[in-house]
Design a protein around this motif. Sequence first.
Motif, short mmCIF file in Angstrom:
data_model
loop_
_atom_site.label_atom_id
_atom_site.label_comp_id
_atom_site.label_asym_id
_atom_site.label_seq_id
_atom_site.Cartn_x
_atom_site.Cartn_y
_atom_site.Cartn_z
N LEU A 3 -6.63 37.76 41.95
CA LEU A 3 -5.80 38.77 41.30
C LEU A 3 -6.36 40.14 41.68
O LEU A 3 -7.54 40.41 41.49
CB LEU A 3 -5.83 38.57 39.79
CG LEU A 3 -4.85 39.38 38.96
CD1 LEU A 3 -3.42 39.02 39.30
CD2 LEU A 3 -5.11 39.17 37.47
N VAL A 4 -5.50 40.99 42.22
CA VAL A 4 -5.96 42.27 42.78
C VAL A 4 -5.16 43.42 42.18
O VAL A 4 -3.97 43.29 41.90
CB VAL A 4 -5.79 42.28 44.32
CG1 VAL A 4 -6.34 43.57 44.92
CG2 VAL A 4 -6.48 41.07 44.95
N LYS A 5 -5.82 44.56 42.02
CA LYS A 5 -5.15 45.78 41.59
C LYS A 5 -5.26 46.83 42.68
O LYS A 5 -6.27 46.91 43.38
CB LYS A 5 -5.77 46.31 40.29
CG LYS A 5 -5.56 45.41 39.08
CD LYS A 5 -6.11 46.04 37.82
CE LYS A 5 -5.84 45.16 36.60
NZ LYS A 5 -6.34 45.78 35.34
N ASP A 6 -4.22 47.64 42.82
CA ASP A 6 -4.24 48.70 43.83
C ASP A 6 -3.22 49.76 43.45
O ASP A 6 -2.28 49.50 42.68
CB ASP A 6 -3.92 48.13 45.21
CG ASP A 6 -4.39 49.02 46.36
OD1 ASP A 6 -4.89 50.13 46.09
OD2 ASP A 6 -4.24 48.60 47.52
N ASN A 7 -3.40 50.94 43.99
CA ASN A 7 -2.39 52.00 43.89
C ASN A 7 -1.65 52.03 45.22
O ASN A 7 -2.28 52.07 46.29
CB ASN A 7 -3.05 53.36 43.63
CG ASN A 7 -3.72 53.41 42.28
OD1 ASN A 7 -3.17 52.95 41.29
ND2 ASN A 7 -4.92 53.95 42.22
N SER A 45 14.43 43.74 34.47
CA SER A 45 13.07 43.61 35.00
C SER A 45 12.25 44.86 34.70
O SER A 45 12.64 45.98 35.03
CB SER A 45 13.11 43.38 36.51
OG SER A 45 11.79 43.46 37.04
N LYS A 46 11.09 44.68 34.10
CA LYS A 46 10.22 45.82 33.76
C LYS A 46 9.58 46.43 35.01
O LYS A 46 9.12 47.58 34.99
CB LYS A 46 9.14 45.38 32.78
CG LYS A 46 8.18 44.33 33.32
CD LYS A 46 7.12 43.97 32.30
CE LYS A 46 6.14 42.94 32.88
NZ LYS A 46 5.08 42.59 31.88
N ASN A 47 9.54 45.66 36.09
CA ASN A 47 8.94 46.16 37.33
C ASN A 47 9.93 46.88 38.24
O ASN A 47 9.54 47.52 39.22
CB ASN A 47 8.30 45.01 38.12
CG ASN A 47 7.06 44.46 37.45
OD1 ASN A 47 6.35 45.19 36.76
ND2 ASN A 47 6.78 43.19 37.66
N THR A 60 -0.53 45.16 40.10
CA THR A 60 -1.39 43.99 40.04
C THR A 60 -0.66 42.86 40.75
O THR A 60 0.53 42.65 40.50
CB THR A 60 -1.69 43.57 38.58
OG1 THR A 60 -2.28 44.67 37.89
CG2 THR A 60 -2.64 42.39 38.54
N TYR A 61 -1.35 42.16 41.64
CA TYR A 61 -0.68 41.10 42.41
C TYR A 61 -1.66 39.98 42.74
O TYR A 61 -2.88 40.17 42.75
CB TYR A 61 -0.07 41.67 43.69
CG TYR A 61 -1.08 42.18 44.70
CD1 TYR A 61 -1.52 41.38 45.76
CD2 TYR A 61 -1.61 43.47 44.60
CE1 TYR A 61 -2.45 41.85 46.67
CE2 TYR A 61 -2.54 43.94 45.52
CZ TYR A 61 -2.95 43.13 46.56
OH TYR A 61 -3.89 43.59 47.47
N TYR A 62 -1.08 38.82 43.00
CA TYR A 62 -1.86 37.70 43.50
C TYR A 62 -1.84 37.73 45.02
O TYR A 62 -0.79 37.86 45.63
CB TYR A 62 -1.28 36.36 43.01
CG TYR A 62 -1.71 35.96 41.63
CD1 TYR A 62 -3.05 35.69 41.34
CD2 TYR A 62 -0.77 35.82 40.61
CE1 TYR A 62 -3.44 35.32 40.06
CE2 TYR A 62 -1.15 35.44 39.32
CZ TYR A 62 -2.49 35.20 39.07
OH TYR A 62 -2.88 34.83 37.81
N GLU A 63 -3.01 37.62 45.63
CA GLU A 63 -3.08 37.50 47.07
C GLU A 63 -2.62 36.10 47.47
O GLU A 63 -3.06 35.10 46.90
CB GLU A 63 -4.50 37.72 47.57
CG GLU A 63 -4.93 39.17 47.59
CD GLU A 63 -6.30 39.33 48.24
OE1 GLU A 63 -7.17 38.49 47.99
OE2 GLU A 63 -6.48 40.31 49.00
N GLY A 64 -1.72 36.04 48.44
CA GLY A 64 -1.26 34.75 48.93
C GLY A 64 -1.76 34.49 50.32
O GLY A 64 -2.24 35.39 51.00
N ILE A 71 2.72 40.86 40.24
CA ILE A 71 2.65 40.43 38.85
C ILE A 71 3.12 41.55 37.92
O ILE A 71 3.96 41.34 37.05
CB ILE A 71 1.21 40.01 38.47
CG1 ILE A 71 0.72 38.90 39.40
CG2 ILE A 71 1.16 39.58 37.01
CD1 ILE A 71 1.57 37.65 39.39
N GLU A 72 2.58 42.74 38.12
CA GLU A 72 2.92 43.85 37.24
C GLU A 72 2.85 45.16 38.02
O GLU A 72 2.00 45.32 38.91
CB GLU A 72 1.94 43.89 36.06
CG GLU A 72 2.28 44.93 35.00
CD GLU A 72 1.34 44.85 33.81
OE1 GLU A 72 0.24 44.28 33.95
OE2 GLU A 72 1.71 45.36 32.73
N ALA A 73 3.73 46.08 37.68
CA ALA A 73 3.73 47.39 38.34
C ALA A 73 4.00 48.48 37.31
O ALA A 73 4.86 48.33 36.44
CB ALA A 73 4.79 47.43 39.43
#
Length: 207
Positions: A3-7, A45-47, A60-64, A71-73
């Motif tokens: 699980l990763v976060k980034d701007n 959709s909230k995103n 926030t996203y899952y690396e595939g 996941i969330e923005a």
Amino acid sequence: MALVKDNVLVIKGVNFSEADRIITVFGSKRGRFALIAKGVRKIESKNRPSVQTLSISSITYYEGRNLGSLIEASLEFAPILDHQQVKEISKVLLMINKMLPEDEPETEVYTRLVALVHGDVSRRAVNKFRMWLLEYLGYLPDMRKCTKCNSNKELKFINIANLQMFCSNCATELVLGSTLHPVSDVRYESDLMDTALERVVMEIIES
């Protein structure tokens, strides 16, 4: 999966299935990469507001293994641009999408790109960024020296076919015409500069 976060700044989006969208983003940590944003095309959709092109968002996203999953923005900034500004900034997005490799961090490029989107998205600002990016990526000749004699004095002429600089002495041996122009005529906001950059960028992309 991590699980990763980034701007990120969203540079492209393509509809996928009935409710999903594949977005290409340029992140502060990872550079250019793609994600699938599931259900984001649904009105509820909230995103949804955070993944529109040119949106600057915290995600926030899952690396595939092949394609990550959003996941969330959270939207940080969305520019309000007119038709001409969208046309101008699209030139930059093309370069980012076509000329930068995937998954290679480019912090300086990200910082400057975000500043451009936050600022005055004019032809002058866009062409100044495009010129900087070409130089940063190593595609431009040394514009601080004359291409012919290597002098760094009296650089008053530019060949818009390849953005090569010439001093006054060497320019007298060349023919002023469709490609060789006084530097004073090739300002960032000029049609000549716009045409020159477009030619150089497309040659790089198509090569």
